[in-house]
Scaffold this motif. Structure first.
Motif, PDB file in Angstrom:
ATOM      1  N   TYR A   1       0.880  -0.986  -0.078  1.00 39.88           N
ATOM      2  CA  TYR A   1      -0.600  -0.303   0.291  1.00 39.88           C
ATOM      3  C   TYR A   1       0.728   1.436   0.233  1.00 39.88           C
ATOM      4  O   TYR A   1       0.468   2.222   0.274  1.00 39.88           O
ATOM      5  CB  TYR A   1      -0.777   0.342   0.768  1.00 39.88           C
ATOM      6  CG  TYR A   1      -2.193  -1.019   1.127  1.00 39.88           C
ATOM      7  CD1 TYR A   1      -3.394  -1.265   0.526  1.00 39.88           C
ATOM      8  CD2 TYR A   1      -1.517  -2.196   2.005  1.00 39.88           C
ATOM      9  CE1 TYR A   1      -3.728  -2.697   0.574  1.00 39.88           C
ATOM     10  CE2 TYR A   1      -2.312  -3.152   2.130  1.00 39.88           C
ATOM     11  CZ  TYR A   1      -3.489  -3.449   1.397  1.00 39.88           C
ATOM     12  OH  TYR A   1      -4.770  -4.392   1.047  1.00 39.88           O
ATOM     13  N   ASP A   2       1.944   1.263  -0.102  1.00 41.51           N
ATOM     14  CA  ASP A   2       3.507   2.540  -0.286  1.00 41.51           C
ATOM     15  C   ASP A   2       2.316   3.715  -1.014  1.00 41.51           C
ATOM     16  O   ASP A   2       2.317   3.582  -2.247  1.00 41.51           O
ATOM     17  CB  ASP A   2       4.327   1.844  -1.533  1.00 41.51           C
ATOM     18  CG  ASP A   2       5.515   3.063  -0.930  1.00 41.51           C
ATOM     19  OD1 ASP A   2       5.090   3.819  -0.052  1.00 41.51           O
ATOM     20  OD2 ASP A   2       6.004   3.189  -1.911  1.00 41.51           O
ATOM     21  N   GLY A   3       2.629   4.843  -0.976  1.00 43.13           N
ATOM     22  CA  GLY A   3       1.759   6.012  -1.241  1.00 43.13           C
ATOM     23  C   GLY A   3      -0.013   5.806  -1.015  1.00 43.13           C
ATOM     24  O   GLY A   3      -0.526   7.391  -0.923  1.00 43.13           O
ATOM     25  N   GLN A   4      -0.353   4.724  -0.597  1.00 44.22           N
ATOM     26  CA  GLN A   4      -1.295   5.352  -0.366  1.00 44.22           C
ATOM     27  C   GLN A   4      -2.352   5.854   1.588  1.00 44.22           C
ATOM     28  O   GLN A   4      -1.479   6.266   1.752  1.00 44.22           O
ATOM     29  CB  GLN A   4      -2.834   3.614  -0.350  1.00 44.22           C
ATOM     30  CG  GLN A   4      -2.743   3.172  -2.493  1.00 44.22           C
ATOM     31  CD  GLN A   4      -3.072   2.118  -2.057  1.00 44.22           C
ATOM     32  OE1 GLN A   4      -4.979   1.979  -1.702  1.00 44.22           O
ATOM     33  NE2 GLN A   4      -2.633   1.146  -3.077  1.00 44.22           N
ATOM     34  N   TYR A   5      -3.573   5.798   1.216  1.00 44.64           N
ATOM     35  CA  TYR A   5      -3.794   6.420   2.863  1.00 44.64           C
ATOM     36  C   TYR A   5      -4.425   5.061   3.689  1.00 44.64           C
ATOM     37  O   TYR A   5      -5.087   4.706   3.068  1.00 44.64           O
ATOM     38  CB  TYR A   5      -4.816   8.109   2.714  1.00 44.64           C
ATOM     39  CG  TYR A   5      -3.995   8.650   1.972  1.00 44.64           C
ATOM     40  CD1 TYR A   5      -3.009   9.557   3.032  1.00 44.64           C
ATOM     41  CD2 TYR A   5      -3.251   8.777   0.810  1.00 44.64           C
ATOM     42  CE1 TYR A   5      -2.711  11.170   2.494  1.00 44.64           C
ATOM     43  CE2 TYR A   5      -2.669   9.919  -0.022  1.00 44.64           C
ATOM     44  CZ  TYR A   5      -2.630  10.796   1.026  1.00 44.64           C
ATOM     45  OH  TYR A   5      -1.704  12.222   0.630  1.00 44.64           O
ATOM     46  N   VAL A   6      -4.226   4.960   5.006  1.00 47.25           N
ATOM     47  CA  VAL A   6      -4.794   4.032   5.343  1.00 47.25           C
ATOM     48  C   VAL A   6      -5.436   4.839   6.434  1.00 47.25           C
ATOM     49  O   VAL A   6      -5.323   5.477   7.072  1.00 47.25           O
ATOM     50  CB  VAL A   6      -3.624   3.385   6.422  1.00 47.25           C
ATOM     51  CG1 VAL A   6      -2.947   4.140   6.975  1.00 47.25           C
ATOM     52  CG2 VAL A   6      -4.467   1.649   7.047  1.00 47.25           C
ATOM     53  N   VAL A   7      -6.840   3.614   6.625  1.00 49.25           N
ATOM     54  CA  VAL A   7      -7.833   4.366   8.375  1.00 49.25           C
ATOM     55  C   VAL A   7      -7.409   3.458   8.601  1.00 49.25           C
ATOM     56  O   VAL A   7      -7.817   2.582   9.061  1.00 49.25           O
ATOM     57  CB  VAL A   7      -9.155   4.581   7.384  1.00 49.25           C
ATOM     58  CG1 VAL A   7      -9.762   5.220   8.400  1.00 49.25           C
ATOM     59  CG2 VAL A   7      -9.400   5.281   6.151  1.00 49.25           C
ATOM     60  N   ILE A   8      -7.035   3.992  10.124  1.00 48.56           N
ATOM     61  CA  ILE A   8      -7.235   2.694  11.480  1.00 48.56           C
ATOM     62  C   ILE A   8      -7.951   3.542  12.524  1.00 48.56           C
ATOM     63  O   ILE A   8      -8.354   5.009  12.657  1.00 48.56           O
ATOM     64  CB  ILE A   8      -5.790   3.297  11.966  1.00 48.56           C
ATOM     65  CG1 ILE A   8      -4.718   3.265  11.491  1.00 48.56           C
ATOM     66  CG2 ILE A   8      -5.948   2.557  13.482  1.00 48.56           C
ATOM     67  CD1 ILE A   8      -3.423   2.869  11.376  1.00 48.56           C
ATOM     68  N   LYS A   9      -8.789   2.152  12.452  1.00 48.00           N
ATOM     69  CA  LYS A   9     -10.238   2.861  13.989  1.00 48.00           C
ATOM     70  C   LYS A   9      -9.355   1.888  15.187  1.00 48.00           C
ATOM     71  O   LYS A   9      -9.271   0.783  14.815  1.00 48.00           O
ATOM     72  CB  LYS A   9     -10.843   2.383  13.940  1.00 48.00           C
ATOM     73  CG  LYS A   9     -12.672   2.154  14.425  1.00 48.00           C
ATOM     74  CD  LYS A   9     -12.898   3.722  15.420  1.00 48.00           C
ATOM     75  CE  LYS A   9     -14.073   3.389  15.910  1.00 48.00           C
ATOM     76  NZ  LYS A   9     -14.008   4.643  16.446  1.00 48.00           N
ATOM     77  N   ASP A  10      -9.394   2.453  16.280  1.00 46.72           N
ATOM     78  CA  ASP A  10      -8.979   1.957  17.215  1.00 46.72           C
ATOM     79  C   ASP A  10      -7.609   1.444  17.393  1.00 46.72           C
ATOM     80  O   ASP A  10      -6.669   1.744  16.584  1.00 46.72           O
ATOM     81  CB  ASP A  10      -9.468   1.027  18.345  1.00 46.72           C
ATOM     82  CG  ASP A  10     -11.226   1.802  18.202  1.00 46.72           C
ATOM     83  OD1 ASP A  10     -11.360   2.476  18.888  1.00 46.72           O
ATOM     84  OD2 ASP A  10     -12.223   1.358  18.431  1.00 46.72           O
ATOM     85  N   THR A  11      -6.987  -0.210  17.065  1.00 47.38           N
ATOM     86  CA  THR A  11      -5.960  -0.654  17.151  1.00 47.38           C
ATOM     87  C   THR A  11      -6.038  -1.361  15.896  1.00 47.38           C
ATOM     88  O   THR A  11      -5.279  -1.721  15.552  1.00 47.38           O
ATOM     89  CB  THR A  11      -5.569  -1.011  17.998  1.00 47.38           C
ATOM     90  OG1 THR A  11      -6.659  -2.550  18.151  1.00 47.38           O
ATOM     91  CG2 THR A  11      -5.181  -0.224  18.919  1.00 47.38           C
ATOM     92  N   GLN A  12      -7.302  -1.452  14.704  1.00 44.24           N
ATOM     93  CA  GLN A  12      -7.572  -1.558  13.241  1.00 44.24           C
ATOM     94  C   GLN A  12      -7.074  -1.491  12.673  1.00 44.24           C
ATOM     95  O   GLN A  12      -7.436  -0.247  12.318  1.00 44.24           O
ATOM     96  CB  GLN A  12      -8.499  -2.551  13.696  1.00 44.24           C
ATOM     97  CG  GLN A  12      -8.911  -3.345  15.220  1.00 44.24           C
ATOM     98  CD  GLN A  12      -8.235  -4.558  14.999  1.00 44.24           C
ATOM     99  OE1 GLN A  12      -8.369  -5.315  14.202  1.00 44.24           O
ATOM    100  NE2 GLN A  12      -7.993  -4.323  15.561  1.00 44.24           N
TER     101      GLN A  12
END
Length: 80
Positions: free
Chosen positions: A22-33
């Motif tokens: 996923y290099d260059g993409q944006y991650v969504v993290i909720k709590d620890t997931q």
């Protein structure tokens, strides 16, 4: 409620694995997931608001080198 730093810690711990796919993409993290990846920051933010509403979540670019940018929605009232 999860400590806000837990999401940043989750990002830092999972970054090496995320970089390979996923290099260059944006991650969504909720709590620890880790819950979602999007090609743009706006797409990630739109998805997160549609999914979590005004509840807390964390969005960050998956990249080895980054500028330091943090956005927090729940800052509370401004002390005057």
């Amino acid at each position: 409620m999860v400590e806000p730093r837990a999401e940043l810690q989750t990002y830092q711990e999972q970054l090496p694995a995320m970089l390979s796919s996923y290099d260059g993409q944006y991650v969504v993290i909720k709590d620890t997931q880790t819950v979602h990846f999007s090609p743009t920051y706006q797409d990630a933010l739109d998805w997160a608001y549609a999914t979590f509403g005004l509840d807390h979540f964390f969005v960050k670019k998956v990249a080895e080198d980054q500028d330091v940018v943090h956005f927090m929605r729940d800052l509370g009232p401004c002390p005057i």
